[in-house]
Scaffold this active site. Structure first.
Site, PDB file in Angstrom:
ATOM      1  N   ASP A  21       0.830  -1.205   0.000  1.00 42.32           N
ATOM      2  CA  ASP A  21       0.000   0.000   0.000  1.00 42.32           C
ATOM      3  C   ASP A  21       0.865   1.256   0.000  1.00 42.32           C
ATOM      4  O   ASP A  21       0.577   2.220  -0.705  1.00 42.32           O
ATOM      5  CB  ASP A  21      -0.971   0.004   1.196  1.00 42.32           C
ATOM      6  CG  ASP A  21      -0.289  -0.311   2.521  1.00 42.32           C
ATOM      7  OD1 ASP A  21       0.864  -0.797   2.497  1.00 42.32           O
ATOM      8  OD2 ASP A  21      -0.897  -0.070   3.570  1.00 42.32           O
ATOM      9  N   ASP A  53       7.315   4.031   3.016  1.00 44.04           N
ATOM     10  CA  ASP A  53       7.547   5.183   3.885  1.00 44.04           C
ATOM     11  C   ASP A  53       9.054   5.233   4.172  1.00 44.04           C
ATOM     12  O   ASP A  53       9.835   5.726   3.357  1.00 44.04           O
ATOM     13  CB  ASP A  53       6.691   4.957   5.136  1.00 44.04           C
ATOM     14  CG  ASP A  53       6.576   6.152   6.032  1.00 44.04           C
ATOM     15  OD1 ASP A  53       7.487   6.992   6.028  1.00 44.04           O
ATOM     16  OD2 ASP A  53       5.592   6.261   6.777  1.00 44.04           O
TER      17      ASP A  53
HETATM   18  C1  PRP Z   1       2.725  -0.317   6.855  1.00 42.54           C
HETATM   19  C2  PRP Z   1       2.537  -0.485   5.368  1.00 42.54           C
HETATM   20  C3  PRP Z   1       3.891  -0.988   4.909  1.00 42.54           C
HETATM   21  C4  PRP Z   1       4.846  -0.323   5.860  1.00 42.54           C
HETATM   22  C5  PRP Z   1       5.509   0.850   5.200  1.00 42.54           C
HETATM   23  O1  PRP Z   1       2.558  -1.558   7.476  1.00 42.54           O
HETATM   24  O2  PRP Z   1       1.494  -1.391   5.067  1.00 42.54           O
HETATM   25  O3  PRP Z   1       3.992  -2.396   5.036  1.00 42.54           O
HETATM   26  O4  PRP Z   1       4.071   0.126   6.992  1.00 42.54           O
HETATM   27  O5  PRP Z   1       6.335   1.526   6.097  1.00 42.54           O
HETATM   28  P1  PRP Z   1       7.921   1.535   6.011  1.00 42.54           P
HETATM   29  O6  PRP Z   1       8.289   1.873   4.579  1.00 42.54           O
HETATM   30  O7  PRP Z   1       8.297   2.631   6.974  1.00 42.54           O
HETATM   31  O8  PRP Z   1       8.452   0.199   6.408  1.00 42.54           O
HETATM   32  P2  PRP Z   1       2.333  -1.719   9.066  1.00 42.54           P
HETATM   33  O9  PRP Z   1       3.632  -2.003   9.733  1.00 42.54           O
HETATM   34  O10 PRP Z   1       1.570  -0.549   9.582  1.00 42.54           O
HETATM   35  O11 PRP Z   1       1.467  -3.041   9.121  1.00 42.54           O
HETATM   36  P3  PRP Z   1       0.069  -3.315   8.358  1.00 42.54           P
HETATM   37  O12 PRP Z   1       0.404  -3.541   6.891  1.00 42.54           O
HETATM   38  O13 PRP Z   1      -0.454  -4.543   9.017  1.00 42.54           O
HETATM   39  O14 PRP Z   1      -0.813  -2.110   8.549  1.00 42.54           O
END
Ligand code: PRP
Length: 177
Positions: A100, A103
């Site tokens: 999705d 970051d």
């Molecule tokens: C979110 C998103 C990505 C990740 C991106 O997942 O879905 O996997 O963070 O962030 P980064 O580039 O800083 O690593 P999250 O850890 O919130 O888990 P989720 O997918 O279960 O919501």
């Protein structure tokens, strides 16, 4: 329309999201038509985007799932918890990781590193949203990006805040908690 009070404003409507997804689907169709790719959904956040995207890719493909989690509230913990239990053999496969949002890129850089050790033919990354200003893993770029956004905390269309708001059909900006 269901608009929780915590959502300050809508960043992308359903129609706008559809346009980004269609465009990504067209590009992936061109690039993978002869490769029987394995599209891998990075749970949980990518689940909504993934289900729309695979229906816009007009060639044979297979799907698989893995989970990755690193956020607590609006903050990245810096530690990524991975589970590959549902992942089939990927040796020799053309893998497309579907996310999705990118970051800090800690999640995808770690996932790519772990999967690369399993000898796939290639691993590419497709994300709907990219926040390049937040990168910690310098130089990390997705191969297919829907749209770049500023440093805003976004929810909806699979994205959560403490597991809430994933069911919003649009992408909204969260009121600062
Ligand atoms: C979110 C998103 C990505 C990740 C991106 O997942 O879905 O996997 O963070 O962030 P980064 O580039 O800083 O690593 P999250 O850890 O919130 O888990 P989720 O997918 O279960 O919501």
């Amino acid at each position: 329309m269901f608009t929780p009070k915590e959502v300050k404003r809508i960043l992308f409507t359903e129609d706008e999201i559809s346009r980004y997804v269609n465009s990504l689907g067209e590009r992936l169709t061109c690039d993978y038509s002869e490769k029987n790719p394995l599209f891998v959904c990075v749970l949980k956040g990518a689940c909504v985007f993934f289900s729309d995207l695979i229906r816009r890719v007009e060639c044979p493909l297979e799907i698989a799932f893995l989970s990755a989690e690193s956020y607590c509230g609006t903050q990245s913990t810096g530690e990524v918890e991975l589970s590959f239990d549902k992942l089939p053999e990927i040796s020799g496969r053309y893998v497309v990781l579907v996310e999705d949002i990118v970051d800090t890129a800690r999640t995808l850089s770690l996932v790519k590193e772990k999967l690369a050790a399993r000898n796939p033919a290639s691993i590419k990354v497709c994300c709907l949203l990219d926040k390049p200003s937040r990168r910690v893993v310098s130089g990390f770029t997705a191969d297919y990006t829907g749209v770049e956004i500023d440093d805003l905390f976004v929810v909806g269309y699979g994205l959560d805040y403490d597991q809430r708001f994933r069911n919003l059909p649009y992408i909204g900006i969260l009121e600062e908690p």
